[in-house]
Design a protein around this motif. Structure first.
Motif, PDB file in Angstrom:
ATOM      1  N   UNK A 148     -21.084 -38.524  -1.284  1.00  0.00           N
ATOM      2  CA  UNK A 148     -21.214 -39.600  -2.262  1.00  0.00           C
ATOM      3  C   UNK A 148     -22.552 -39.726  -2.956  1.00  0.00           C
ATOM      4  N   UNK A 149     -23.420 -38.722  -2.826  1.00  0.00           N
ATOM      5  CA  UNK A 149     -24.701 -38.793  -3.519  1.00  0.00           C
ATOM      6  C   UNK A 149     -24.496 -38.638  -5.023  1.00  0.00           C
ATOM      7  N   UNK A 150     -25.330 -39.318  -5.806  1.00  0.00           N
ATOM      8  CA  UNK A 150     -25.296 -39.169  -7.249  1.00  0.00           C
ATOM      9  C   UNK A 150     -26.003 -37.893  -7.680  1.00  0.00           C
ATOM     10  N   UNK A 151     -25.715 -37.439  -8.899  1.00  0.00           N
ATOM     11  CA  UNK A 151     -26.263 -36.172  -9.377  1.00  0.00           C
ATOM     12  C   UNK A 151     -26.552 -36.272 -10.863  1.00  0.00           C
ATOM     13  N   UNK A 152     -27.790 -35.963 -11.226  1.00  0.00           N
ATOM     14  CA  UNK A 152     -28.158 -35.868 -12.636  1.00  0.00           C
ATOM     15  C   UNK A 152     -28.843 -34.523 -12.854  1.00  0.00           C
ATOM     16  N   UNK A 153     -28.613 -33.941 -13.999  1.00  0.00           N
ATOM     17  CA  UNK A 153     -29.197 -32.649 -14.327  1.00  0.00           C
ATOM     18  C   UNK A 153     -29.847 -32.739 -15.701  1.00  0.00           C
ATOM     19  N   UNK A 154     -31.015 -32.098 -15.848  1.00  0.00           N
ATOM     20  CA  UNK A 154     -31.755 -32.156 -17.098  1.00  0.00           C
ATOM     21  C   UNK A 154     -31.916 -30.761 -17.679  1.00  0.00           C
ATOM     22  N   UNK A 155     -32.184 -30.721 -18.965  1.00  0.00           N
ATOM     23  CA  UNK A 155     -32.339 -29.436 -19.642  1.00  0.00           C
ATOM     24  C   UNK A 155     -33.694 -28.800 -19.364  1.00  0.00           C
ATOM     25  N   UNK A 156     -34.579 -29.507 -18.645  1.00  0.00           N
ATOM     26  CA  UNK A 156     -35.880 -28.924 -18.323  1.00  0.00           C
ATOM     27  C   UNK A 156     -35.827 -28.044 -17.084  1.00  0.00           C
ATOM     28  N   UNK A 157     -34.614 -27.814 -16.565  1.00  0.00           N
ATOM     29  CA  UNK A 157     -34.458 -26.943 -15.410  1.00  0.00           C
ATOM     30  C   UNK A 157     -34.527 -27.645 -14.074  1.00  0.00           C
ATOM     31  N   UNK A 158     -34.294 -28.963 -14.074  1.00  0.00           N
ATOM     32  CA  UNK A 158     -34.331 -29.717 -12.825  1.00  0.00           C
ATOM     33  C   UNK A 158     -33.045 -30.515 -12.643  1.00  0.00           C
ATOM     34  N   UNK A 159     -32.746 -30.816 -11.396  1.00  0.00           N
ATOM     35  CA  UNK A 159     -31.635 -31.701 -11.084  1.00  0.00           C
ATOM     36  C   UNK A 159     -32.036 -32.584  -9.910  1.00  0.00           C
ATOM     37  N   UNK A 160     -31.469 -33.796  -9.870  1.00  0.00           N
ATOM     38  CA  UNK A 160     -31.834 -34.778  -8.863  1.00  0.00           C
ATOM     39  C   UNK A 160     -30.579 -35.338  -8.216  1.00  0.00           C
ATOM     40  N   UNK A 161     -30.641 -35.497  -6.903  1.00  0.00           N
ATOM     41  CA  UNK A 161     -29.546 -36.056  -6.125  1.00  0.00           C
ATOM     42  C   UNK A 161     -30.052 -37.317  -5.436  1.00  0.00           C
ATOM     43  N   UNK A 162     -29.335 -38.434  -5.578  1.00  0.00           N
ATOM     44  CA  UNK A 162     -29.736 -39.702  -4.995  1.00  0.00           C
ATOM     45  C   UNK A 162     -28.679 -40.212  -4.035  1.00  0.00           C
ATOM     46  N   UNK A 171     -34.812 -33.428  -5.118  1.00  0.00           N
ATOM     47  CA  UNK A 171     -35.075 -32.929  -6.469  1.00  0.00           C
ATOM     48  C   UNK A 171     -35.191 -31.415  -6.396  1.00  0.00           C
ATOM     49  N   UNK A 172     -34.459 -30.718  -7.247  1.00  0.00           N
ATOM     50  CA  UNK A 172     -34.439 -29.257  -7.224  1.00  0.00           C
ATOM     51  C   UNK A 172     -34.816 -28.714  -8.594  1.00  0.00           C
ATOM     52  N   UNK A 173     -35.795 -27.823  -8.622  1.00  0.00           N
ATOM     53  CA  UNK A 173     -36.138 -27.108  -9.854  1.00  0.00           C
ATOM     54  C   UNK A 173     -35.467 -25.749  -9.785  1.00  0.00           C
TER      55      UNK A 173
END
Length: 225
Positions: A148-162, A171-173
């Motif tokens: 159930x963690x949230x997930x956002x991804x950005x065009x700068x090459x990173x993604x974050x899971x909350x 946070x993953x690069x």
């Protein structure tokens, strides 16, 4: 007439009494003692060294994998736990992992245990997973999404899971072009003012970030102990 309020279960706790705290990443640091964090077989060639100002080192028989605890009680982080892997004994560093000393002891023990397992696999085989871990990134974050963690991804090459309650994250690069050298970051608490932080440089084995099995149960203890 309103009913009497429920008693506070945390009021007047006996110093020897412990309680179960979940979620695990908010359970407080626990005992910041190397003997509870380091699973290394010191009877089998691992070295333990005492440094200045309370610093403690553990070094593998090959002198390539090492870890240290540097307490700094005057700082918010209370110091650092640092794990490093050198290309050759006492040579240049291949990768590094750093935790705030406020990180829950169970998390620290898990990571050290995983890296010790890799070290032993490499030692008794022709593998070199401490340098070339083939664990795919999705093996790290798929268990987060299924819980159930949230997930956002950005065009700068990173993604974050909350976490669902927002008090923890990873946070993953995935695109290291022009990066600051950090491949993964994790924290417990508010992203703006976390209780603890962990930082994994590029090259650190992704398997060291894998969550514990879902059946894992933390030891009973109080927040902040």
């Amino acid at each position: 007439m309103s009913p009497d309020p429920l008693p506070d279960p945390f009021k007047d706790l006996d110093p020897a009494q412990t309680v179960r705290v979940l979620p695990r990443h908010l359970a407080g640091p626990g005992p910041a003692q190397p003997e509870t964090i380091w699973p290394f077989p010191f009877e089998d060639g691992w070295h333990l060294h005492q440094g200045i100002e309370g610093m403690v080192f553990a070094i593998s028989p090959s002198a390539r994998l090492w870890t240290r605890f540097a307490p700094k009680p005057e700082e918010r982080s209370q110091g650092t736990w640092t794990i490093g892997m050198n290309h050759v004994a006492f040579g240049s560093r291949a990768w590094e992992i750093t935790f705030d000393a406020t990180t829950p002891a169970e998390v620290l023990l898990d990571v050290h245990t995983e890296l010790l397992d890799l070290y032993l696999e490499d030692r008794y085989s022709d593998q070199d997973r401490l340098f070339e871990d083939t664990t795919a990134a999705q093996e790290v974050y798929t268990p987060l999404l299924t819980r159930g963690w949230g997930h956002t991804i950005k065009t700068d090459g990173t993604q974050t899971f909350l976490t669902p309650e927002g008090l923890g994250g990873v946070h993953h690069r995935y695109d290291t072009t022009g990066s600051d050298g950090l491949s993964w970051r994790a924290w417990g608490g508010s992203p703006s003012e976390p209780y603890w932080r962990a930082r994994f440089s590029a090259g650190a084995p992704p398997c060291s970030l894998r969550p514990s099995p879902p059946h894992w149960s933390p030891p009973n203890r109080c927040i902040g102990r």
